[in-house]
Design a protein around this motif. Structure first.
Motif, PDB file in Angstrom:
ATOM      1  N   TYR A 141      -3.424   6.172 -13.573  1.00 14.75           N
ATOM      2  CA  TYR A 141      -2.511   6.274 -12.426  1.00 14.75           C
ATOM      3  C   TYR A 141      -3.045   5.507 -11.226  1.00 14.75           C
ATOM      4  O   TYR A 141      -2.342   4.715 -10.626  1.00 14.75           O
ATOM      5  N   ASP A 142      -4.251   5.801 -10.833  1.00 12.05           N
ATOM      6  CA  ASP A 142      -4.895   5.069  -9.742  1.00 12.05           C
ATOM      7  C   ASP A 142      -6.370   5.406  -9.755  1.00 12.05           C
ATOM      8  O   ASP A 142      -6.815   6.300 -10.474  1.00 12.05           O
ATOM      9  N   ALA A 199      -8.107   5.841  -6.634  1.00 14.89           N
ATOM     10  CA  ALA A 199      -8.227   5.971  -5.178  1.00 14.89           C
ATOM     11  C   ALA A 199      -9.642   6.339  -4.756  1.00 14.89           C
ATOM     12  O   ALA A 199     -10.097   5.933  -3.683  1.00 14.89           O
ATOM     13  N   SER A 206      -0.874   1.710 -17.911  1.00 11.19           N
ATOM     14  CA  SER A 206      -1.035   1.669 -16.465  1.00 11.19           C
ATOM     15  C   SER A 206       0.334   1.899 -15.834  1.00 11.19           C
ATOM     16  O   SER A 206       1.338   1.416 -16.346  1.00 11.19           O
ATOM     17  N   SER A 242       1.333   0.777 -12.928  1.00  5.35           N
ATOM     18  CA  SER A 242       1.752  -0.334 -12.076  1.00  5.35           C
ATOM     19  C   SER A 242       0.892  -1.549 -12.390  1.00  5.35           C
ATOM     20  O   SER A 242      -0.185  -1.433 -12.979  1.00  5.35           O
ATOM     21  N   THR A 265      -2.449  -1.101 -10.578  1.00  2.55           N
ATOM     22  CA  THR A 265      -3.412  -0.263 -11.297  1.00  2.55           C
ATOM     23  C   THR A 265      -3.977  -1.019 -12.495  1.00  2.55           C
ATOM     24  O   THR A 265      -5.158  -0.888 -12.821  1.00  2.55           O
ATOM     25  N   GLU A 299      -6.612  -3.250 -11.107  1.00  2.00           N
ATOM     26  CA  GLU A 299      -7.784  -2.442 -10.747  1.00  2.00           C
ATOM     27  C   GLU A 299      -8.585  -2.054 -11.984  1.00  2.00           C
ATOM     28  O   GLU A 299      -9.808  -2.077 -11.966  1.00  2.00           O
ATOM     29  N   THR A 300      -7.882  -1.681 -13.046  1.00  2.35           N
ATOM     30  CA  THR A 300      -8.555  -1.283 -14.293  1.00  2.35           C
ATOM     31  C   THR A 300      -9.365  -2.448 -14.847  1.00  2.35           C
ATOM     32  O   THR A 300     -10.519  -2.270 -15.265  1.00  2.35           O
TER      33      THR A 300
END
Length: 184
Positions: A30-31, A33, A59, A61, A64, A67-68
């Motif tokens: 999800y994220d 953060a 993921s 989005s 995300t 980011e992953t």
């Protein structure tokens, strides 16, 4: 997992069990953060371990997904983006167990540092000081722990207890009522 002969196991989090590996495992990201707000090194290690071990990652989005790849060095081909669905909050409206104030601003969400509820309360305090208007602030969300206590102390410190409604009583089928009546 011990007793079931599962073909695919989907984990609704980027965390998998240590000692069990399903035939095919999918984790959902999800994220991350906590990477921006000083999170736990153990959680970061656990995510890295699980994301690398999973057969595939979903993921929510493109952000995300990036980011992953960036944070955990995961190959792009291992990740599929599937956007979250939504509920049309305006399609139903249940009268809540308590009536909101006449004029109010609304915050909906979990009361955690990454949601910047502190900033919401601070902005509301400044609005109250400068506007001369009689608005309230409704914070509708679940919270516990040190950050939640910090927010309740901040509200008391600024003498906003009469102007801030902090509640975890608003349920999903009632939230439309609050959204439709909020100033912002």
């Amino acid at each position: 997992l011990w007793k079931e002969a599962l073909d695919v196991c989907i984990f609704n989090t980027p965390i998998m069990p240590f000692f069990i590996k399903p035939r095919i495992s999918i984790v959902i990201a999800y994220d991350f953060a906590y990477k921006y707000f000083g999170g736990s090194l153990f959680l970061e290690w656990l995510h890295a371990y699980s994301l690398r071990r999973a057969d595939h990652i979903v993921s929510i989005s493109e952000f995300t997904k990036r980011e992953t790849i960036h944070f955990f060095t995961i190959p792009e081909k291992k990740i599929t983006t599937i956007y979250l669905g939504y509920a049309d909050l305006c399609a139903y409206e249940k009268r809540p167990s308590f009536e909101p104030p006449q004029k109010y601003f609304l915050f909906v969400g979990v009361i955690k540092k990454r949601k910047n509820v502190h900033g919401v309360v601070e902005a509301f305090r400044l609005f109250n000081q400068k506007s001369g208007l009689s608005h309230k602030l409704v914070i509708a969300g679940w919270g516990r722990g040190a950050y939640y206590e910090k927010i309740t102390k901040l509200i008391a410190q600024y003498n906003l207890s009469e102007n801030v409604v902090l509640t975890d009583k608003v349920r999903g089928d009632e939230i439309s009522y609050f959204y439709k009546r909020a100033e912002a």
